[in-house]
Write a protein that holds these residues in place. Structure first.
Motif, PDB file in Angstrom:
ATOM      1  N   MET A  56      11.620   4.440   3.849  1.00 22.61           N
ATOM      2  CA  MET A  56      11.875   3.482   4.930  1.00 22.61           C
ATOM      3  C   MET A  56      11.805   4.123   6.316  1.00 22.61           C
ATOM      4  O   MET A  56      11.291   3.522   7.257  1.00 22.61           O
ATOM      5  CB  MET A  56      13.245   2.823   4.736  1.00 22.61           C
ATOM      6  CG  MET A  56      13.302   1.835   3.595  1.00 22.61           C
ATOM      7  SD  MET A  56      14.762   0.750   3.685  1.00 22.61           S
ATOM      8  CE  MET A  56      16.076   1.947   3.525  1.00 22.61           C
ATOM      9  N   ALA A  57      12.324   5.342   6.452  1.00 21.95           N
ATOM     10  CA  ALA A  57      12.359   5.973   7.776  1.00 21.95           C
ATOM     11  C   ALA A  57      10.970   6.148   8.381  1.00 21.95           C
ATOM     12  O   ALA A  57      10.756   5.811   9.551  1.00 21.95           O
ATOM     13  CB  ALA A  57      13.092   7.317   7.686  1.00 21.95           C
ATOM     14  N   PRO A  58       9.974   6.674   7.646  1.00 27.05           N
ATOM     15  CA  PRO A  58       8.640   6.775   8.245  1.00 27.05           C
ATOM     16  C   PRO A  58       8.068   5.428   8.654  1.00 27.05           C
ATOM     17  O   PRO A  58       7.414   5.313   9.693  1.00 27.05           O
ATOM     18  CB  PRO A  58       7.809   7.404   7.111  1.00 27.05           C
ATOM     19  CG  PRO A  58       8.799   8.130   6.275  1.00 27.05           C
ATOM     20  CD  PRO A  58      10.044   7.312   6.329  1.00 27.05           C
ATOM     21  N   GLY A  59       8.323   4.400   7.836  1.00 26.32           N
ATOM     22  CA  GLY A  59       7.818   3.073   8.188  1.00 26.32           C
ATOM     23  C   GLY A  59       8.426   2.548   9.465  1.00 26.32           C
ATOM     24  O   GLY A  59       7.780   1.816  10.226  1.00 26.32           O
ATOM     25  N   PHE A  60       9.676   2.939   9.726  1.00 21.93           N
ATOM     26  CA  PHE A  60      10.350   2.492  10.944  1.00 21.93           C
ATOM     27  C   PHE A  60      10.000   3.375  12.140  1.00 21.93           C
ATOM     28  O   PHE A  60       9.708   2.895  13.230  1.00 21.93           O
ATOM     29  CB  PHE A  60      11.859   2.493  10.721  1.00 21.93           C
ATOM     30  CG  PHE A  60      12.661   2.164  11.946  1.00 21.93           C
ATOM     31  CD1 PHE A  60      12.629   0.898  12.495  1.00 21.93           C
ATOM     32  CD2 PHE A  60      13.422   3.145  12.562  1.00 21.93           C
ATOM     33  CE1 PHE A  60      13.365   0.601  13.647  1.00 21.93           C
ATOM     34  CE2 PHE A  60      14.152   2.861  13.704  1.00 21.93           C
ATOM     35  CZ  PHE A  60      14.126   1.583  14.243  1.00 21.93           C
ATOM     36  N   LEU A  61      10.007   4.697  11.934  1.00 20.73           N
ATOM     37  CA  LEU A  61       9.836   5.628  13.049  1.00 20.73           C
ATOM     38  C   LEU A  61       8.377   5.768  13.491  1.00 20.73           C
ATOM     39  O   LEU A  61       8.109   6.077  14.652  1.00 20.73           O
ATOM     40  CB  LEU A  61      10.384   7.011  12.665  1.00 20.73           C
ATOM     41  CG  LEU A  61      11.884   7.059  12.330  1.00 20.73           C
ATOM     42  CD1 LEU A  61      12.267   8.429  11.791  1.00 20.73           C
ATOM     43  CD2 LEU A  61      12.717   6.717  13.563  1.00 20.73           C
ATOM     44  N   GLY A  62       7.446   5.560  12.582  1.00 19.23           N
ATOM     45  CA  GLY A  62       6.034   5.767  12.915  1.00 19.23           C
ATOM     46  C   GLY A  62       5.394   4.678  13.737  1.00 19.23           C
ATOM     47  O   GLY A  62       4.244   4.812  14.181  1.00 19.23           O
ATOM     48  N   LEU A 224       1.254  -5.059  12.035  1.00 13.83           N
ATOM     49  CA  LEU A 224       1.247  -4.329  10.766  1.00 13.83           C
ATOM     50  C   LEU A 224       2.528  -3.508  10.600  1.00 13.83           C
ATOM     51  O   LEU A 224       3.062  -3.382   9.498  1.00 13.83           O
ATOM     52  CB  LEU A 224       0.026  -3.413  10.709  1.00 13.83           C
ATOM     53  CG  LEU A 224      -1.336  -4.093  10.546  1.00 13.83           C
ATOM     54  CD1 LEU A 224      -2.447  -3.074  10.731  1.00 13.83           C
ATOM     55  CD2 LEU A 224      -1.448  -4.765   9.193  1.00 13.83           C
ATOM     56  N   TYR A 225       3.000  -2.952  11.698  1.00 13.76           N
ATOM     57  CA  TYR A 225       4.223  -2.147  11.666  1.00 13.76           C
ATOM     58  C   TYR A 225       5.423  -2.982  11.213  1.00 13.76           C
ATOM     59  O   TYR A 225       6.151  -2.600  10.290  1.00 13.76           O
ATOM     60  CB  TYR A 225       4.462  -1.566  13.055  1.00 13.76           C
ATOM     61  CG  TYR A 225       5.878  -1.097  13.312  1.00 13.76           C
ATOM     62  CD1 TYR A 225       6.407  -0.017  12.611  1.00 13.76           C
ATOM     63  CD2 TYR A 225       6.675  -1.732  14.256  1.00 13.76           C
ATOM     64  CE1 TYR A 225       7.706   0.420  12.853  1.00 13.76           C
ATOM     65  CE2 TYR A 225       7.965  -1.304  14.507  1.00 13.76           C
ATOM     66  CZ  TYR A 225       8.484  -0.225  13.803  1.00 13.76           C
ATOM     67  OH  TYR A 225       9.760   0.198  14.040  1.00 13.76           O
ATOM     68  N   ASN A 227       5.444  -5.819   9.669  1.00 12.23           N
ATOM     69  CA  ASN A 227       5.268  -6.322   8.310  1.00 12.23           C
ATOM     70  C   ASN A 227       5.516  -5.221   7.282  1.00 12.23           C
ATOM     71  O   ASN A 227       6.195  -5.432   6.273  1.00 12.23           O
ATOM     72  CB  ASN A 227       3.862  -6.886   8.137  1.00 12.23           C
ATOM     73  CG  ASN A 227       3.658  -7.518   6.781  1.00 12.23           C
ATOM     74  OD1 ASN A 227       4.504  -8.247   6.283  1.00 12.23           O
ATOM     75  ND2 ASN A 227       2.533  -7.223   6.165  1.00 12.23           N
ATOM     76  N   GLY A 228       4.986  -4.021   7.560  1.00 13.89           N
ATOM     77  CA  GLY A 228       5.188  -2.909   6.634  1.00 13.89           C
ATOM     78  C   GLY A 228       6.652  -2.529   6.503  1.00 13.89           C
ATOM     79  O   GLY A 228       7.159  -2.284   5.396  1.00 13.89           O
ATOM     80  N   PHE A 229       7.348  -2.501   7.645  1.00 21.28           N
ATOM     81  CA  PHE A 229       8.771  -2.162   7.595  1.00 21.28           C
ATOM     82  C   PHE A 229       9.572  -3.241   6.878  1.00 21.28           C
ATOM     83  O   PHE A 229      10.487  -2.945   6.113  1.00 21.28           O
ATOM     84  CB  PHE A 229       9.314  -1.966   9.012  1.00 21.28           C
ATOM     85  CG  PHE A 229      10.783  -1.637   9.038  1.00 21.28           C
ATOM     86  CD1 PHE A 229      11.237  -0.399   8.605  1.00 21.28           C
ATOM     87  CD2 PHE A 229      11.709  -2.568   9.458  1.00 21.28           C
ATOM     88  CE1 PHE A 229      12.589  -0.094   8.608  1.00 21.28           C
ATOM     89  CE2 PHE A 229      13.061  -2.285   9.464  1.00 21.28           C
ATOM     90  CZ  PHE A 229      13.504  -1.025   9.043  1.00 21.28           C
ATOM     91  N   ALA A 230       9.229  -4.516   7.136  1.00 21.62           N
ATOM     92  CA  ALA A 230       9.932  -5.617   6.471  1.00 21.62           C
ATOM     93  C   ALA A 230       9.760  -5.538   4.961  1.00 21.62           C
ATOM     94  O   ALA A 230      10.714  -5.714   4.196  1.00 21.62           O
ATOM     95  CB  ALA A 230       9.425  -6.960   7.001  1.00 21.62           C
ATOM     96  N   ASN A 231       8.538  -5.247   4.508  1.00 22.01           N
ATOM     97  CA  ASN A 231       8.289  -5.145   3.069  1.00 22.01           C
ATOM     98  C   ASN A 231       9.052  -3.975   2.452  1.00 22.01           C
ATOM     99  O   ASN A 231       9.637  -4.089   1.369  1.00 22.01           O
ATOM    100  CB  ASN A 231       6.787  -4.975   2.817  1.00 22.01           C
ATOM    101  CG  ASN A 231       6.002  -6.231   3.123  1.00 22.01           C
ATOM    102  OD1 ASN A 231       6.544  -7.332   3.109  1.00 22.01           O
ATOM    103  ND2 ASN A 231       4.724  -6.084   3.425  1.00 22.01           N
TER     104      ASN A 231
END
Length: 782
Positions: A56-62, A224-225, A227-231
């Motif tokens: 989750m952290a990379p999806g949020f921080l990136g 995309l960011y 959506n990716g984090f939500a998923n």
């Protein structure tokens, strides 16, 4: 020989990649079993939380920037790629420098220095390695990508399990983290070795330019960011809530079963879904007719494979669990079946997402992702405190169903609106054109009437004759088809006209249109997955909430009983449609059309100011099928209406009221239509009480002659929405609502003209034909 070597090399290459991926999945699952067996479920729970954080952290921080970088890398030079990676890498280093500093301070304060620092370092390397893995895949380096993935997910785990098996003192989460970090570092060094000769640092760096670059890239990647984090959050948030409410041990038990779900999902994605993704992208880009079939085939294969995998995995775990020697695992084993049901549903949603991906509908994907995340938070917060671990499983299923519904709402129009290739003449290749070409249908349309499922009064008719359906009392619809036919001729359509057939049709196909004209139960057709489209009167669903807005408690109860009976009759059709939708079949749209006029003759027109009747009603009060103590809604409404008319007649003898009662509906339709229409033409205001259904012929017969309709309950459909109706809260209000209108000639004339115009523009045969033409054109010209 060279060609043979080429194919041999390609085959070996593909097999090697599949083996690497398969070994990684097996080792990852074996690690879960090892932790559960030798370290306990609390350690497994902690391992699950760290795993979720590393994802989750990379999806949020990136900020999702890597999504756009990797997509652009497909067509860029190495110099352009390294330039972008240089900016991105420096952003990541600056970001994690702050986070590692904060982690050190928090670790010193809390006394958990090693654990917090190790997790922070691990998250950093997992972030970088995940991004580089996706980059290598887009650069067509799948073997290298999967080899490095093997280093960071499998090789270290094999070494850790071997050492920990022989040296029990190493069976700690701390040592596990050390091994995991070593694997991640090796993976990163492997990429450095591979890209050593890339032109790194070719462009000078400045803080200002980095800030501008990040802002620019984030503008492209933000959808995309999010959506990716939500998923990702939807998938992994539950284990934190389990820890919060239930503790680490139950978190470990959940992670133990969930890892099986994760392994199955990876296999399914690799073997089926990822293969269909590029095919759908190409088919959509080229507007190929195969687009829908690729999607449906993927959906079918995914559904069958997921069910088979779930059953095999469940039985396999049942055999395996006793060897783990953890009684809690067998105690909670039934929760696995709920998780596996969730796996099947999630697999279905992932196939649906191919539609969004192939059509670049990132915004719609985001809507589905955020809605699902909100549902996951809500369901888990409510159900976990109440049902414990069972609440997590139930929440998983509810969230999956929620996503299925949300995505399905958006997917239907996306599939419908696809424009297919054109033929050599430039005409769109439509579904029924293709059917004609493949199966040899004649170009002429075919029109068939049959009254019910037993095909009583079955005959073929020609709509070129406006009186084609006069002999079966569908004069209005026959004339509508007469107007429609010239605009849809030579399209090879088969149009079935029926009274209440919802079970079966004589034939099926995408060129078939069903017209259901008198099903008062508003049942679901059981053939929606076998025809192109359906037109129907009397509504699309048995429950009409408009009926509950009028009358007293007795009326509400009567409506509830009647609609409950209708729902019972409708169950088979709804289940059939739900099953077909779940299997990914095309479901024919259903469109409401006006019921039209039953009494249909040409009567000399009388202007409103010359009409002598103020009110006119002729019809039945008793329902023909009425039995029992509870009176039907039709009887209740019409009894109140007649009482109100009698009250007006008593208190206002100057008001001319004509009222003729029949015993039931059958007597009404057998009565003299000419006399009925003459009275209607000579009337100013026409009461429209409901019948067995809210839809009634009387409304159309009234506005056709410019009478002013007045009533309580009307269907919620386009041909009633803004109609010039005097709407009552109760029939007892009829006197107050009409006396002023009858005295005001200008208002009476205005309502009269609006009724005539509403008939012409919205409810006439021409208007209905035009509505059907628009729907047929938009659906069959996809």
């Amino acid at each position: 020989m060279k060609l043979h070597n080429f194919f041999y090399t390609q085959a070996v290459h593909s097999i090697a990649i599949m083996n690497l991926r398969g070994i990684s999945l097996v080792v990852k699952f074996a690690l879960t079993l090892f932790i559960a067996r030798f370290m306990g479920f609390e350690s497994l729970g902690l391992y699950g939380l760290i795993t979720a954080a590393s994802i989750m952290a990379p999806g949020f921080l990136g900020l999702g920037i890597i999504y756009t970088l990797n997509r652009e890398a497909v067509t860029q030079t190495i110099a352009e790629i390294t330039q972008a990676l240089t900016y991105y890498g420096r952003y990541i280093i600056i970001l994690y420098a702050f986070l590692l500093t904060a982690a050190i301070l928090i670790g010193l304060v809390t006394g958990n220095f090693f654990m917090i620092l190790a997790v922070s370092i691990l998250i950093f390397f997992e972030h970088v390695n995940h991004d580089l893995y996706q980059l290598l895949l887009n650069l067509s380096r799948p073997f290298l990508a999967n080899f490095l993935h093997f280093l960071r997910t499998a090789l270290w785990a094999i070494i850790f399990m071997a050492l920990a098996f022989f040296f029990p003192s190493l069976r700690t989460v701390e040592f596990l983290l050390i091994g995991w970090i070593c694997g991640s570092v090796c993976c990163f060094l492997g990429f450095i070795w591979f890209s050593y000769n890339w032109p790194w640092g070719a462009k000078k760096f400045s803080v200002v330019s980095l800030k501008e670059w990040v802002i620019q890239e984030f503008r492209q990647s933000r959808t995309l960011y999010m959506n990716g984090f939500a998923n990702t959050a939807t998938q992994y948030l539950d284990r934190y809530l389990i820890t919060l409410f239930l503790g680490l041990e139950l978190t470990g038990i959940y992670v133990f079963f969930w890892q099986l779900n994760s392994a199955l999902s990876n296999l399914l994605n690799t073997g089926i879904i990822q293969i269909a993704r590029p095919k759908m992208v190409r088919a959509y880009k080229n507007r190929e007719p195969a687009y829908s079939s690729i999607y449906q085939s993927c959906l079918k294969n995914t559904l069958l494979a997921s069910i088979a995998m779930a059953l095999a995995a469940g039985l396999g775990m049942y055999i395996l669990i006793p060897y783990i020697d953890r009684p809690q695992a067998m105690e909670w084993f039934p929760i696995l079946w709920i998780i596996l049901v969730g796996f099947v549903l999630i697999a279905r949603t992932e196939v649906q997402q191919l539609i969004f991906y192939s059509q670049h509908k990132d915004g719609l994907a985001l809507i589905a992702g955020l809605s699902t995340l909100a549902g996951a938070v809500l369901f888990n917060l409510i159900l976990i405190p109440i049902l414990g671990l069972w609440g997590v499983g139930l929440s998983l299923i509810m969230v999956s169903l929620l996503r299925l519904v949300i995505q399905n709402i958006h997917i239907k129009p996306l599939i419908e609106n696809i424009r297919l290739k054109t033929d050599e003449r430039g005409n769109p290749v439509t579904r029924f054109n293709k059917e004609i070409e493949e199966q040899g249908f004649t170009a002429e349309n075919k029109y068939i009437f049959f009254r019910n499922d037993q095909q009583v009064d079955y005959f073929e008719f020609d709509p070129k004759d406006p009186k084609c359906l006069d002999n079966v009392d569908y004069k209005y619809f026959g004339r509508a088809l007469n107007i429609l036919e010239p605009f849809i001729k030579d399209r090879g359509l088969t149009i079935y006209v029926t009274a209440w057939t919802v079970h079966e049709l004589p034939s099926y196909g995408p060129n078939v249109i069903a017209c259901i004209l008198q099903d008062e139960w508003a049942r679901e057709p059981q053939y929606r997955d076998k025809v192109g489209m359906v037109f129907r009167t009397c509504g699309k669903f048995p429950v009409n909430f408009e009926a509950y807005k009028y009358g007293d408690f007795y009326d509400i109860y009567a409506n509830f009983l009647g609609q409950g009976k209708a729902i019972a009759k409708d169950g088979t059709g709804r289940l059939q449609t739900l099953r077909s939708s779940f299997l990914g079949k095309d479901i024919a749209p259903i469109y409401d059309i006006p019921l039209g006029c039953y009494a249909y003759e040409d009567i000399p027109f009388i202007p409103i100011e010359e009409r002598t009747s103020d009110f006119f009603f002729a019809g039945s009060v008793q329902h023909i099928a009425s039995k029992g103590i509870i009176r039907r809604p039709k009887e209740l409404a019409r009894s109140r209406m007649t009482k109100s008319l009698l009250d007006i007649n008593e208190k206002h003898p100057d008001i001319n009221i004509k009222m003729t009662m029949t015993g039931n509906f059958q007597e009404s339709i057998d009565s003299d239509n000419t006399s009925y229409l003459k009275n209607m033409m000579n009337t100013k205001i026409c009461p429209i009480p409901r019948g067995a259904n809210l839809e009634t012929f009387r409304f159309y017969e009234a506005i056709r002659y410019g009478c002013i309709p007045i009533g309580e309950a009307f269907p919620k459909a386009y041909f009633y929405a803004e109609a010039p109706i005097i709407r009552l809260k109760n029939w007892s209000n009829m006197k107050n609502a009409t006396m002023d209108i009858l005295k005001d000639k200008e208002q009476l004339q205005d309502l009269h003209e609006r009724s005539l115009q509403w008939w012409k523009d919205t409810c006439s045969e021409e208007a209905t034909a035009n509505f059907m033409l628009n729907k047929i054109s938009s659906w069959f010209s996809r």
